[in-house]
Design a protein around this motif. Structure first.
Motif, PDB file in Angstrom:
ATOM      1  N   GLU A  61     -35.286  -6.368 -64.531  1.00 33.06           N
ATOM      2  CA  GLU A  61     -36.086  -6.822 -63.389  1.00 33.06           C
ATOM      3  C   GLU A  61     -35.198  -7.269 -62.230  1.00 33.06           C
ATOM      4  O   GLU A  61     -35.547  -7.072 -61.059  1.00 33.06           O
ATOM      5  CB  GLU A  61     -37.028  -7.940 -63.816  1.00 33.06           C
ATOM      6  N   ALA A  65     -35.156  -5.711 -58.473  1.00 31.95           N
ATOM      7  CA  ALA A  65     -35.341  -6.551 -57.288  1.00 31.95           C
ATOM      8  C   ALA A  65     -34.214  -6.332 -56.279  1.00 31.95           C
ATOM      9  O   ALA A  65     -34.446  -6.297 -55.069  1.00 31.95           O
ATOM     10  CB  ALA A  65     -35.412  -8.023 -57.707  1.00 31.95           C
ATOM     11  N   LYS A  69     -34.366  -4.834 -52.399  1.00 33.69           N
ATOM     12  CA  LYS A  69     -33.747  -5.476 -51.230  1.00 33.69           C
ATOM     13  C   LYS A  69     -32.882  -4.486 -50.457  1.00 33.69           C
ATOM     14  O   LYS A  69     -32.776  -4.584 -49.227  1.00 33.69           O
ATOM     15  CB  LYS A  69     -32.899  -6.671 -51.680  1.00 33.69           C
ATOM     16  N   VAL A 235     -31.833 -12.112 -53.424  1.00 35.48           N
ATOM     17  CA  VAL A 235     -32.847 -12.451 -54.429  1.00 35.48           C
ATOM     18  C   VAL A 235     -32.648 -13.872 -54.954  1.00 35.48           C
ATOM     19  O   VAL A 235     -33.601 -14.512 -55.404  1.00 35.48           O
ATOM     20  CB  VAL A 235     -32.882 -11.439 -55.599  1.00 35.48           C
ATOM     21  N   ASP A 238     -34.300 -16.047 -51.946  1.00 34.97           N
ATOM     22  CA  ASP A 238     -35.753 -16.001 -51.722  1.00 34.97           C
ATOM     23  C   ASP A 238     -36.590 -16.467 -52.915  1.00 34.97           C
ATOM     24  O   ASP A 238     -37.824 -16.415 -52.885  1.00 34.97           O
ATOM     25  CB  ASP A 238     -36.197 -14.600 -51.287  1.00 34.97           C
ATOM     26  N   THR A 240     -36.644 -15.164 -56.010  1.00 31.23           N
ATOM     27  CA  THR A 240     -36.880 -14.144 -57.033  1.00 31.23           C
ATOM     28  C   THR A 240     -36.045 -14.415 -58.277  1.00 31.23           C
ATOM     29  O   THR A 240     -36.530 -14.337 -59.410  1.00 31.23           O
ATOM     30  CB  THR A 240     -36.554 -12.740 -56.486  1.00 31.23           C
ATOM     31  N   TYR A 241     -34.770 -14.735 -58.061  1.00 31.42           N
ATOM     32  CA  TYR A 241     -33.869 -14.992 -59.190  1.00 31.42           C
ATOM     33  C   TYR A 241     -34.365 -16.181 -60.010  1.00 31.42           C
ATOM     34  O   TYR A 241     -34.423 -16.124 -61.243  1.00 31.42           O
ATOM     35  CB  TYR A 241     -32.452 -15.259 -58.688  1.00 31.42           C
TER      36      TYR A 241
END
Length: 257
Positions: A61, A65, A69, A235, A238, A240-241
Motif C-alpha cells: 500500500e 501511495a 504521488k 505520503v 499528508d 497517508t504513512y
C-alpha cells in the motif's frame, strides 16, 4: 524483515512472476511510460503478502501511495526475496520494496532510498528456551536464507549451528517442532506470527540488532532515488504513512518515531 502466506505458491498469479525482458530505465523513461515496475516478495506478512488473490500489506500500500504521488501507475512483480538483488541488477524492474535492511554488503550491489520503517531482528523461542542473546550460546538457530537476520546470527558469538530456511514459515515450523532452539526474524513478523499462534508456548525475546529498512534500486539511478524519496516524504507529510502504520502495526514504525 520476515508470518508468511502458507499457500503462497498456489495463489500467485502467473502474470506477476518474474519474467520477460530486462527494462533498464531511468526516471525520464519511467515518467514517459506512465508506469513504474516494482518488485516485492508477496509472502512477508504484514509487509507484503497475499490476502486470497490480492497482493497487499504495509509496503504494498505504501508503494502504491508513492506511485500515486509521482503520477504513475504501478505494475507489480513478485520475486523471491533472495533473488531480488540479482534481478534488480539485471534491470528486471525499477525498484524493490521488500523489507531490505541496509547493510554495507548490500550497498555494494544496490542503492537504498530513505528508510520507510525501522525495526530489528528479534529472538523467538519456547518459553523455557534461549530468549536472550547470551542464552543463544551453544544453541541452534533458524533464520530465513539471504536475510539480514541470517547475517546477524553469524555475528552472535557462541551459536552452535545456524539453519537456513526458504522462508519464515519454515523457520517457525522448525522452532515449533523443536528442530531449532530459537528463530531470529523481523520483530513485527515475530509479533504477527505469535499473535496467530498463541497456543504454541513460544515467546518473543531480545532484539539482536536495530534495522533501517528501505526500497532498493539500481546503482547510480539518482533521479529515480530522488523521486522515490520525494514521494515517501509526501505520503509521510499528508498523513497517508501514519494511517498505514496504524492500520498494520497500531503504532508509528517510521525511523523518526
Amino acid at each position: 524483515m520476515r508470518f508468511l502466506a502458507r499457500l503462497l505458491s498456489a495463489v500467485i498469479p502467473l502474470s506477476l512472476l518474474l519474467c520477460g525482458s530486462a527494462v533498464a530505465r531511468d526516471w525520464d523513461a519511467i515518467k514517459q511510460s506512465g508506469t513504474i515496475i516494482v518488485a516485492t516478495e508477496g509472502g512477508f506478512q504484514p509487509f507484503n503478502y497475499y490476502d486470497g488473490p490480492k497482493l497487499t500489506g504495509f509496503e504494498v500500500e505504501l508503494a502504491e501511495a508513492i506511485a500515486k504521488k509521482l503520477g504513475l501507475k504501478l505494475e507489480w512483480r513478485v520475486v523471491p526475496f533472495d533473488g531480488q538483488i540479482a534481478a534488480l541488477k539485471q534491470d528486471r524492474f525499477d525498484f524493490a520494496i521488500a523489507s531490505h535492511g541496509y547493510t554495507a554488503e548490500r550497498a555494494k550491489s544496490v542503492d537504498f532510498a530513505n528508510p520507510h520503517y525501522c525495526t530489528g531482528g528479534q529472538i523467538a523461542a519456547h518459553k523455557d528456551g534461549p530468549l536472550t542473546v547470551a542464552a543463544l550460546d551453544g544453541k541452534t538457530v533458524g533464520v530465513q536464507l539471504a536475510t539480514s537476520y541470517a547475517d546477524a546470527a553469524k555475528k552472535v558469538k557462541g551459536i552452535k549451528t545456524i539453519k537456513t530456511y526458504k522462508g519464515d514459515p519454515e523457520a517457525f515450523a522448525a522452532l515449533r517442532a523443536k528442530k531449532v532452539d530459537a528463530w531470529i526474524s523481523d520483530k513485527f513478523t515475530v509479533k504477527a506470527t505469535l499473535d496467530k499462534n498463541a497456543d504454541t508456548g513460544i515467546s518473543a525475546g531480545e532484539l539482536v540488532f536495530v534495522e533501517r529498512v528501505s526500497m532498493i534500486l539500481r546503482k547510480n539511478n539518482k533521479a529515480l532515488a530522488e523521486q522515490l524519496n520525494q514521494g515517501l516524504a509526501e505520503v509521510m507529510k499528508d498523513g497517508t504513512y501514519k494511517a498505514l502504520s496504524e492500520k498494520y502495526f497500531k503504532e508509528d514504525v517510521s525511523c523518526r518515531s
